[in-house]
Design a protein around this motif. Sequence first.
Motif, PDB file in Angstrom:
ATOM      1  N   ALA A  72       0.830  -1.205   0.000  1.00 10.06           N
ATOM      2  CA  ALA A  72       0.000   0.000   0.000  1.00 10.06           C
ATOM      3  C   ALA A  72       0.866   1.257   0.000  1.00 10.06           C
ATOM      4  O   ALA A  72       0.575   2.237  -0.706  1.00 10.06           O
ATOM      5  CB  ALA A  72      -0.936  -0.012   1.213  1.00 10.06           C
ATOM      6  N   ASP A  73       1.951   1.232   0.773  1.00 11.41           N
ATOM      7  CA  ASP A  73       2.861   2.379   0.809  1.00 11.41           C
ATOM      8  C   ASP A  73       3.554   2.569  -0.533  1.00 11.41           C
ATOM      9  O   ASP A  73       3.718   3.706  -1.008  1.00 11.41           O
ATOM     10  CB  ASP A  73       3.891   2.183   1.924  1.00 11.41           C
ATOM     11  N   THR A  74       3.953   1.464  -1.164  1.00 13.68           N
ATOM     12  CA  THR A  74       4.584   1.536  -2.479  1.00 13.68           C
ATOM     13  C   THR A  74       3.650   2.177  -3.499  1.00 13.68           C
ATOM     14  O   THR A  74       4.048   3.048  -4.287  1.00 13.68           O
ATOM     15  CB  THR A  74       4.996   0.128  -2.949  1.00 13.68           C
ATOM     16  N   LEU A  75       2.385   1.774  -3.487  1.00 16.59           N
ATOM     17  CA  LEU A  75       1.413   2.339  -4.417  1.00 16.59           C
ATOM     18  C   LEU A  75       1.184   3.818  -4.133  1.00 16.59           C
ATOM     19  O   LEU A  75       1.032   4.624  -5.062  1.00 16.59           O
ATOM     20  CB  LEU A  75       0.091   1.564  -4.327  1.00 16.59           C
ATOM     21  N   SER A  76       1.169   4.187  -2.855  1.00 16.63           N
ATOM     22  CA  SER A  76       0.951   5.590  -2.508  1.00 16.63           C
ATOM     23  C   SER A  76       2.104   6.479  -2.978  1.00 16.63           C
ATOM     24  O   SER A  76       1.925   7.674  -3.192  1.00 16.63           O
ATOM     25  CB  SER A  76       0.774   5.739  -0.991  1.00 16.63           C
ATOM     26  N   ARG A  77       3.284   5.867  -3.171  1.00 17.59           N
ATOM     27  CA  ARG A  77       4.455   6.589  -3.665  1.00 17.59           C
ATOM     28  C   ARG A  77       4.535   6.579  -5.190  1.00 17.59           C
ATOM     29  O   ARG A  77       5.514   7.029  -5.772  1.00 17.59           O
ATOM     30  CB  ARG A  77       5.731   5.975  -3.073  1.00 17.59           C
ATOM     31  N   GLY A  78       3.515   6.016  -5.822  1.00 17.77           N
ATOM     32  CA  GLY A  78       3.491   5.971  -7.272  1.00 17.77           C
ATOM     33  C   GLY A  78       4.189   4.774  -7.888  1.00 17.77           C
ATOM     34  O   GLY A  78       4.389   4.730  -9.104  1.00 17.77           O
ATOM     35  N   GLY A  79       4.565   3.803  -7.069  1.00 21.06           N
ATOM     36  CA  GLY A  79       5.267   2.632  -7.573  1.00 21.06           C
ATOM     37  C   GLY A  79       4.354   1.429  -7.747  1.00 21.06           C
ATOM     38  O   GLY A  79       3.155   1.476  -7.436  1.00 21.06           O
TER      39      GLY A  79
END
Length: 338
Positions: A72-79
Motif C-alpha cells: 500500500a505504501d509503495t502504491l501511494s508513492r506511485g510505484g
Amino acid sequence: MSIENDGHVGALTIAALGAADGREALDALAIDPALLDQRGETVSRGAFAMAMNVVLFHDLLERVYSGAHYVADTLSRGGRVTFDHGALRTIRFPDGPTGALPAGEDAFTRILLPLGYTMAALYPLDRLRMTGRAYVHTDWPEAVPQFFLSELHVDRFDADFADCAARVFGTSRDPLTDAAKDVLARYAAGDTVPFAVAANALPTIVAAFDRQHDVPDFDDYQLLLSRSNEAAWIATEGNAFNHATDRVADVAALADRLKADGQPMKDRLEISATGRVRQTAFRADSVERRFADGAVRQVPGSFYEFISRDVDPATGRIDLAFDTGNATGIFAMTSAGA
C-alpha cells in the motif's frame, strides 16, 4: 470481466477474485504489457501462469499484514511491485506419497511443468535437511514470477520425528479435481485452453497452495518444532506461499529506509556468492492457528521478501539465480524464535 473487455491475465484474475479484489491485485503489480494484452478464445500457458501468480500474491497479502502495508505504501508513492518469485515448502517421506498428495515437490511440479516452468537449478539446504529447486517460466523467464520450491526430507531425521510426520502429513488430501488435471494435461500436451475452461480450473489449482492435511495435534507440533522450524511451519501453514518477493533496484537502500521506519526487518542482507543477488525480508507475521485440542495459539506465518538482481555479464540479462546461503538465511524468518 469478459475476454472482450480485458486480456486473459486480467479476466482470469477477476474471475477468480471478483472485480474489486481482482483489480486491486492487478493494479499492485508491474506486469509485462505483452502478457496483459493476450486475448482470444483460448488461453496460453503463460497467461494462465501469470494469473495464477497474481491470485497467489493477493492471497499472501491477505495473510501478511506487513507485506500488505508495504505494498500500500509503495502504491501511494506511485510505484508498483515487480513480483520476482514465490516460495513454498513440501514434505517428502522416505517412500511413497505424502498422504493422497504426490511426494514432496511432485505435488507442484505436476502444476508448474505443464504451465511452462522448467527447473533452473538445485540448491542443497543441508543445514535445514531440505532441498530447494528454482523453477523459471520458459516463455516469459523475466516477466512471469519464478517459484522456489523446497522439500523437507523426513528420512534425514530420527524415528520419533518420522512417526510424528506420518501422523501429521499423512492425512493430506489431493485438492486437484479431474477437470483441473485435464486442463494441466492439455497444457502439457502443448495446447491452449478455452477461456471458460481455464477460468473454471484456476481456483481449484490455486487451492493446491494451502494446507491439505488435518489440523495438527499440539504435542506433535511441538515435537516437529524441537527438530525443525520448517517442519513445524508446514504443520500449521501447509503448502501456502511461504513468502512472495518484490524485485527492487536497491535492496540495501530500501532496507535502510524500512528499518528507519520501524518495520520488522531482517537484521542483515543476504548476498550471493556472485554478489549479484541480494536479499532481505520482513520477519514473519504471527498468526493465530487452531490445533486439534481446540486451542488457538500464535505461530509464525508467512512473510514478504525483497531482492535485487544485477545483470549477469556472461548473458547480458538479469541474474535470475538463487543462492544456497541466501535461502538458508531467509528461511530463518519463519523460525519460532525469529
